[in-house]
Design an enzyme around this catalytic site. Sequence first.
Site, PDB file in Angstrom:
ATOM      1  N   GLY A  64       5.754  -2.529  -6.970  1.00 32.73           N
ATOM      2  CA  GLY A  64       6.832  -2.284  -7.917  1.00 32.73           C
ATOM      3  C   GLY A  64       7.872  -3.390  -7.892  1.00 32.73           C
ATOM      4  N   ASP A  65       9.070  -3.072  -8.406  1.00 28.45           N
ATOM      5  CA  ASP A  65      10.139  -4.063  -8.473  1.00 28.45           C
ATOM      6  C   ASP A  65      10.587  -4.509  -7.081  1.00 28.45           C
ATOM      7  OD1 ASP A  65      10.087  -3.988 -11.211  1.00 28.45           O
ATOM      8  OD2 ASP A  65      11.684  -2.510 -11.387  1.00 28.45           O
ATOM      9  N   GLY A  66      10.519  -3.613  -6.103  1.00 26.47           N
ATOM     10  CA  GLY A  66      10.886  -3.990  -4.750  1.00 26.47           C
ATOM     11  C   GLY A  66       9.972  -5.049  -4.179  1.00 26.47           C
ATOM     12  N   GLU A 110       2.398  -4.720   5.782  1.00 23.99           N
ATOM     13  CA  GLU A 110       2.444  -3.679   6.802  1.00 23.99           C
ATOM     14  C   GLU A 110       3.828  -3.088   7.000  1.00 23.99           C
ATOM     15  OE1 GLU A 110       0.907  -5.575  10.238  1.00 23.99           O
ATOM     16  OE2 GLU A 110      -1.121  -5.839   9.426  1.00 23.99           O
ATOM     17  N   PRO A 165       0.808  -1.226   0.000  1.00 26.48           N
ATOM     18  CA  PRO A 165       0.000   0.000   0.000  1.00 26.48           C
ATOM     19  C   PRO A 165       0.841   1.277   0.000  1.00 26.48           C
ATOM     20  CG  PRO A 165       0.104  -0.868   2.212  1.00 26.48           C
ATOM     21  CD  PRO A 165       0.876  -1.835   1.341  1.00 26.48           C
ATOM     22  N   ASP A 202      19.045  -4.863  -8.024  1.00 22.54           N
ATOM     23  CA  ASP A 202      17.597  -4.698  -8.244  1.00 22.54           C
ATOM     24  C   ASP A 202      17.010  -3.631  -7.325  1.00 22.54           C
ATOM     25  OD1 ASP A 202      17.922  -6.736 -10.008  1.00 22.54           O
ATOM     26  OD2 ASP A 202      16.704  -8.196  -8.946  1.00 22.54           O
ATOM     27  N   GLY A 240       4.065   0.422  -8.783  1.00 22.80           N
ATOM     28  CA  GLY A 240       5.209   1.030  -8.114  1.00 22.80           C
ATOM     29  C   GLY A 240       5.763   2.203  -8.894  1.00 22.80           C
ATOM     30  N   ALA A 298       8.327  -3.419   5.491  1.00 16.88           N
ATOM     31  CA  ALA A 298       9.276  -3.972   4.521  1.00 16.88           C
ATOM     32  C   ALA A 298       9.542  -5.443   4.831  1.00 16.88           C
ATOM     33  CB  ALA A 298      10.575  -3.175   4.559  1.00 16.88           C
TER      34      ALA A 298
END
Length: 556
Positions: free
Chosen positions: A207-209, A181, A149, A515, A250, A183
Site C-alpha cells: 500500500g501507500d506505506g 520482514e 506480506p 502520508d 494495501g 517495518a
Amino acid sequence: MEKQPRLLASQLFLKNSVFEVLLNGVLLTWKEIPANKKVISGSIHHPLKVGTSHSVSVSEILAVRELHVDGGTKDDGRWQKMSQKLTEAYPYAFTVSYVERARQHRWRCSDVTFHCSEWALCQQWVQTIREQLTALTSRPKHLLVYINPYGGKQQGKCIYEQKVAPLFACASISTDVIVTEHANHARDHLKTEAELKKYDGVVCVGGDGMFSEIVHGLVSRTQRDNGVDQNSPEEKLVPCTLRIGIIPAGSTDCICYATVGINDPVTSALHVIVGDSQPMDVCSVHHNNTFLRYSVSLLGYGFYGDVLADSERKRWMGPARYDFSGFKKFLTHHHYEGAVSFLPATDTLGTPRDKTRCRAGCFICQHDGQLYSGDSQEESKTAPDVSDREYEVGWGVVRGKFLAINAASMSCACPRSPKGLSPAAHLADGTTDLILVRKCSRFNFLRHLLRHTSKDDQFDMTFVEVHRVRRFRFTPRHCQNDSELDLRENGKQLFSQICRDHPACSSAYSSWNCDGEILPHAAIEVGVHCQLIKLFARGIEEQPLFEDLANPPCAL
C-alpha cells in the site's frame, strides 16, 4: 504525423479468416480480407470493402513467441479447433501478447495468434517484432521487487505470484524479490545494501506505506551518494534515476489510484512492462533544520491528523477504524490556533480552482508548471492587506483558528473520494495546494467534507481558502520555536501547561499526518522538490465518451 515505413506485410490466417497483417515502427495492424477477394501473389491488394480491422501500438506489445500447431491453438484462453486441411495449409504460427484497454482505466493482457504457410515467414515476423521491442530502451529488463506480506488483507505475496510474476516472465523481465520482514525493511535495504546499478527500477507490492518506504530509501540513498545534506531545508535535492512501480496490495492505495486511475495489480504490472514514466513531486518536511520525512500526497494537520492518530490505536478494527475515528473526531470538533506562512506559486500555469485535471501527457507538468513571464514576489506584495494576513518579501502569512490545514501534492483521489482533496492538483508542477479550513460550525464542516464526493467546487465556501505554493511553514500558537513540543512523549503535559499559562487559549494541539505517518513535531517547514522521483505510470488517461463503441474489444 509522419508516415512510418512498412517493415513487414503479409497475408496470414487468423480465426478461420485471412487477414492482411502490417507492421511498421509504430503499429501492428491486421485487417480481415473478405471471402470473395482474390489473393494476388506477391502483393497486397486493398479491397474497397474491408472486414474487421485492429491496431496495436508497438510500444504496447508485451511479447511475441512461436506456437507449435498440433491441431489446435490457444487464443484468449479458449481452445479453437482447426480443420486438418487448414492445419496443413498453415502449419506455423506465432502469438503476440499486447495491452488491451477495458473500462475504468483497467488494462489487461490479450493474445492474438497468426498462422503462416511457411516457416521462414513465421521466423521473419517473430524476429522483426522482437527487434522492435528490443529497440524500446525505456523498458525495464531487471527489477528489484519488495513485497509487504502484512499490508492490506495480507495478500501481497499471493497477488505478486499469481498475477504479476507471470506477466514479468512473459515479457522476459528478470526480478530479485525480497519479502519484507519488518517495518522499514525496504527503506533500510535501499539506503545501505541494495546494488542499485544492477536494476532498471524498483517495484513495491503493498500500500501507500510500502511506497513511502521505497521513496525514503531511494531518495535518501541518492542524496547520500551525491553529498547532499537532507537536514538543510534550502538544499536542492538530486532526482532519483530509478523508476518506482506500485503493485497495489494495501488497505489504501491512493498513489496508485492517482497515477494510473485504478487499483488493479495487472494494470500496474503492464505499465511497468511497457516502461511508462511519470515524474512526481516530493515534499521534504523539516523541523528546526532537522529532516523529518518526505511526502508525496497529503500533509494534514488538525482533522486528518487527529483521525490518523486515533485510528492507529484501533488497528484491530481493520479499515473500519478510519470511519470510526473520523466520526469521533468530527463530533469532537477541535480547532487549532497558529500561523501559516507560505511562498505563493504565482508564476504557475494553473490554479487550484481552474478545474484542469492532471492527466496523461499533462501540459502543465511537462513545463514544470512554469510561466514565462511575471514576478511572483511583486504579485505577492500587491495582494490586499487583511487583518489576519500579511505579505512580506513574497511570503504570505495567515493567522487564525483552523479545523484543518492540508497540503495536497496530488489530487489525493481514491475510490471513496474520486475527486480527492484538491481535484486540480498536479503531480509534477513543483507545487502543493495548501488548503486552510477555518473554524466553523459542525454543519459547515460537514458540508465541506461532503464536497469531496460531489461535483461542486469544494473551495467555494467562506471558511475555506486554498493557495498553490512552493514552500510553507506552520507555527502553532505559543510554540514559536516548537523545540519543546514532542507530541509523542510530552504533548499532553505541555498542552496542559500551556492552557494554564494562557487561559484565553481554547484550542488543542494536533499532529501532522504525513502520508499516513504521524510526525513528532507540530512546527514544520515544507518545501516542494519538482519531479524528484519517477513512477512506472503515465498519469490517468482520458477515456473517450461511449468508449465501448469507440474501442471495441480487440481480442480475437
